[in-house]
Design a protein around this motif. Structure first.
Motif, short mmCIF file in Angstrom:
data_model
loop_
_atom_site.label_atom_id
_atom_site.label_comp_id
_atom_site.label_asym_id
_atom_site.label_seq_id
_atom_site.Cartn_x
_atom_site.Cartn_y
_atom_site.Cartn_z
N GLU A 43 -3.45 3.80 -5.47
CA GLU A 43 -3.56 3.43 -4.06
C GLU A 43 -2.49 2.44 -3.62
OE1 GLU A 43 -7.52 2.02 -3.40
OE2 GLU A 43 -8.43 4.02 -3.68
N LYS A 44 -1.92 1.68 -4.55
CA LYS A 44 -0.92 0.68 -4.16
C LYS A 44 0.19 0.66 -5.20
CE LYS A 44 -3.82 -2.17 -1.25
NZ LYS A 44 -3.98 -3.52 -0.69
N PRO B 72 0.82 -1.22 0.00
CA PRO B 72 0.00 0.00 0.00
C PRO B 72 0.85 1.26 0.00
CG PRO B 72 0.16 -0.86 2.22
CD PRO B 72 0.93 -1.82 1.35
N ILE B 73 0.26 2.35 -0.49
CA ILE B 73 0.87 3.68 -0.42
C ILE B 73 0.32 4.38 0.81
CG2 ILE B 73 1.07 5.92 -1.60
CD1 ILE B 73 0.76 4.39 -4.23
N SER C 131 8.41 -3.87 3.48
CA SER C 131 8.56 -2.89 4.56
C SER C 131 9.66 -1.89 4.22
CB SER C 131 8.88 -3.61 5.87
OG SER C 131 9.10 -2.68 6.90
N GLY C 132 10.77 -2.39 3.74
CA GLY C 132 11.86 -1.50 3.36
C GLY C 132 11.49 -0.61 2.19
N ASN C 133 10.80 -1.20 1.21
CA ASN C 133 10.38 -0.41 0.05
C ASN C 133 9.41 0.69 0.42
OD1 ASN C 133 11.93 -1.72 -1.89
ND2 ASN C 133 10.38 -3.25 -2.31
N ARG C 134 8.52 0.40 1.36
CA ARG C 134 7.55 1.41 1.79
C ARG C 134 8.23 2.59 2.46
NH1 ARG C 134 2.56 -0.55 5.14
NH2 ARG C 134 2.07 1.65 4.78
N LYS C 135 9.27 2.31 3.23
CA LYS C 135 9.99 3.40 3.90
C LYS C 135 10.69 4.30 2.88
CE LYS C 135 10.86 0.89 8.22
NZ LYS C 135 11.90 0.28 9.10
N VAL C 136 11.35 3.66 1.92
CA VAL C 136 12.03 4.45 0.89
C VAL C 136 11.01 5.22 0.06
CG1 VAL C 136 13.52 4.34 -1.14
CG2 VAL C 136 13.95 2.83 0.80
N LEU C 137 9.90 4.56 -0.29
CA LEU C 137 8.87 5.22 -1.08
C LEU C 137 8.28 6.41 -0.33
CD1 LEU C 137 7.09 5.32 -3.60
CD2 LEU C 137 5.55 3.69 -2.49
#
Length: 716
Positions: free
Chosen positions: A294-295, A259-260, A313-319
């Motif tokens: 949305e994602k 998710p974004i 999880s890591g990708n979401r933080k960078v994103l």
């Protein structure tokens, strides 16, 4: 007949280079094999981030034995000449053969070149291919001299035959020895394994978590991403370029969806999509009901015990960090847009468009004036068109476009709406850049069309004014694309305008006292400028630009099957700067010439024109006086008079009404009377009065036909 398998294993090959590298490997090797005398049934290349692979099936086992005959010196030539010939051929004198020749007896040598085994030839060809491989960028490593895109780790090169089994091709390059083994996925199956042929190789790689075929990897990514999105009622935004790139980043694609953050969902979807694609190589996933992104979908290169949870999880933080920047830009830009975008427009005064054509602000003023003049011709409101042109490029100063230049225009439409401008103005901000290419959509809204035409015409007239035209294959300012854009905007919207008049207006607008030294200026005694006016456009400049449009039009219409000579036939008529009118004429003429009547009438016209031209040259007079029916002797001659009278009225009326299909139909009615006339009548009669009358009749045929199109320019 053996099959050949080659694999070149290295560190990661950039995704953008893989497709070309596979094609280059195939060409270098197969061309080398053929030049050495081997033939093959088929060849196919594959690429992954770590390996280039080539399979060649049905390779001949050895090259054929060749016998070459070489002519030498005469039998009575000096010994030194004979010695040189013997050294060149590697033969002795008793192996030569004396034959009779025009100048006496001459020595001939028969040189036998025995065939060589395929393995020997493959080794030579592959080493040459590796050492001369045309990478866009390459590197050396260690103490060797070999260059490759990244360090080369291994060479697999085997020949497989059903009768003799698998054999390694003997090859060594800078310490790398060819073998029959490779390795699997860097993390999930790093151990080596031997293979016995291409099918075994593909299957073994699959077990070792490597998909060899890039098309298979791309299909796997597309399929898994679509299924994941569908399961949640969402759609993956199509992005063929990103799909090809991501397929080149992984050997074993593992598709993950995340998710974004809620705080980013209100960003424009184009911002989210661009940021994720450019920075993270993520696919966007949208809600089809709301249109919101949305994602995201990411593609990992490894399977994990937690099914990708840690990776996501890591990708979401960078994103989140990336999108925080985008959110900051968006909010800052909205504050400027809500205030009317004036600071952006003022800042463009300090941005140079071209050192001879002034600033971006000066260019915007020119485009606005031109858009206002073009607007009535395309059904747009002049005030709206001028307003749209004034703000269309304001987003070039925005923070968002500075970060993502590809969003220019798109962001301008959002900011125009935020500024409370009319919907037509907002649409023009986005659409005035179009069409950018042959597959790009053409805007249809009148205001957008007016601004798009003004933008492209200002570019063309400006660079023509400073003599910066395309030369050969060089077109640094994309002027060919701009001309094609003008052509498509006019034709696909069915709009009419005089390009010569608009070009002259644009040409005059390009001259400013600050940037052009070809203007007319007057100064007072102290040197202060007191009067300034641009030079009138040179007719040759406008004419040259019009010729450029006509050349682009020929290229554009070629796909329709309209020949260049057909367009040339229509260019000779008045109004050739109205491209829509010109194309209507050309299409009607092209359709007419494809009919039997059209082809035959063309031959009749050419016959008339040739006879008339020859007679005028020999007699030194022009037969341009009206023919008189009272001198007609045969029924066929009289029938032609009547047919010309009828056709002339019909053609003139049809052309006046711009009904060119009807004009061509009227011209087609002349086919039979002209054919009958030439069958029954001798033009160059002995009676000079009759002869002159018939030549005047041919002149009338020529004039009536030329009123519809210049048929003298039609080939064949």
């Amino acid at each position: 007949m053996p099959d050949l398998l080659i694999e070149l294993l290295s560190e990661e090959i950039p995704a953008r280079m893989q497709g070309r590298a596979g094609a280059d490997l195939k060409k270098l090797v197969t061309d080398g094999l053929v030049e050495a005398g081997l033939t093959y049934a088929s060849a196919e290349a594959f690429a992954t981030p770590r390996r280039l692979t080539l399979t060649v099936e049905g390779l001949t086992a050895e090259s054929p034995t060749l016998i070459e005959e070489r002519k030498g010196p005469r039998v009575d030539a000096p010994e030194k000449a004979l010695d040189g010939f013997l050294r060149a051929t590697g033969l002795s004198k008793d192996q030569l053969e004396a034959r009779d020749d025009k100048k006496g007896q001459v020595w001939f040598a028969k040189i036998t070149k025995p065939g060589r085994p395929a393995a020997e030839i493959v080794a030579e060809v592959l080493e040459t291919a590796i050492r001369t491989f045309p990478w866009p960028k390459s590197m050396r490593w260690g103490a060797g001299t070999l260059r490759w895109v990244r360090p080369l780790h291994g060479i697999l090169c085997i020949l497989t035959d059903t009768a003799s089994g698998t054999a390694v091709v003997p090859l060594q390059i800078d310490g790398l020895v060819a073998g029959d083994a490779t390795v699997g996925h860097r993390f999930m199956a790093p151990d080596g394994f031997a293979v016995s042929g291409f099918d075994d190789y593909v299957a073994a790689l699959k077990r070792a978590r490597v998909m060899l075929d890039p098309a298979e990897r791309a299909n796997h990514i597309r399929h898994d991403a679509a299924n994941m999105a569908f399961a949640q009622g969402l759609d993956v935004v199509e992005d063929a370029g990103l799909l090809a790139e991501v397929a080149g980043l992984v050997e074993w694609p593992v598709v993950l969806m995340g998710p974004i953050g809620e705080e980013f969902l209100n960003l424009p979807p184009e911002v989210l999509q661009t940021s994720m694609r450019e920075h993270q190589k993520f696919f966007s996933v949208k809600n089809p009901k709301s249109g919101r992104i949305e994602k995201f979908v990411t593609v990992a290169n490894v399977e994990t015990a937690d099914h990708g949870a840690t990776i996501l999880s890591g990708n979401r933080k960078v994103l989140a960090a990336r999108l925080s920047d985008a959110k900051f830009f968006w909010e800052n830009d909205l504050r400027v847009a809500n205030a009317g975008m004036a600071p952006w427009l003022d800042s463009l005064e300090n941005v140079t468009f071209h050192n001879k054509l002034g600033s971006q602000k000066a260019r915007i003023d020119r485009i606005a004036a031109l858009a206002s003049e073009i607007a009535p011709l395309v059904g747009a409101d002049p005030e709206l068109a001028e307003q749209a042109a004034q703000v269309a490029k304001a987003d070039l100063s925005s923070e968002m476009v500075y970060e993502f230049p590809e969003l220019q225009g798109t962001m301008g439409s959002y900011y125009a709406r935020a500024a409370g401008l009319a919907p037509e103005v907002a649409a023009a901000c986005k659409e005035h850049y179009s069409p950018l290419g042959p597959s790009d959509d053409v805007p249809t809204a009148p205001v957008s069309v007016a601004v798009a035409l003004a933008d492209k015409l200002d570019t063309l007239t400006g660079f023509w004014a400073i003599d910066e035209k395309p030369t050969g294959s060089k077109d640094p300012f994309a002027l060919r694309r701009a001309a094609l854009g003008v052509i498509r905007l006019l034709l696909e919207n069915g709009r009419r305008l005089s390009l010569a008049k608009v070009a002259a207006r644009g040409y005059a607008g390009c001259f400013t006292a600050a940037y052009c030294n070809t203007a007319i200026a007057e100064s007072d005694d102290r040197g202060n400028l007191i009067n300034y006016r641009p030079k009138e456009p040179e007719e040759s400049v406008v004419s040259d630009l019009l010729s450029f449009f006509h050349d682009r039009l020929k290229v554009f219409l070629r796909d329709e099957g309209i020949r260049h000579d057909v367009i040339d036939a229509c260019l000779a008529l008045p109004g050739n700067d109205d491209l829509t009118l010109l194309v209507t004429r050309a299409r009607a003429l092209s359709a007419f010439l494809r009919t039997e009547d059209g082809g035959n009438l063309l031959q009749g016209f050419k016959r008339s024109n040739n006879i008339l031209t020859q007679a005028e040259a020999e007699d030194g007079v022009a037969y341009e006086f009206g023919p008189d029916i009272k001198f007609a002797e045969s029924d066929e001659e009289k029938a032609l008079f009547a047919a010309l009278d009828s056709a002339e009225v019909a053609i003139e009326g049809a052309i006046a009404a711009e009904d060119f299909a009807s004009a061509m139909a009227a011209m087609a009615s002349l086919r039979a009377p002209i054919d009958a006339f030439f069958e029954a009548v001798q033009v160059n009669a002995e009676n000079q009065i009759v002869r002159r009358n018939r030549l005047n009749l041919l002149h009338r045929i020529r004039q009536i036909c030329l009123s519809a199109a210049d048929l003298t320019r039609i080939e064949g």
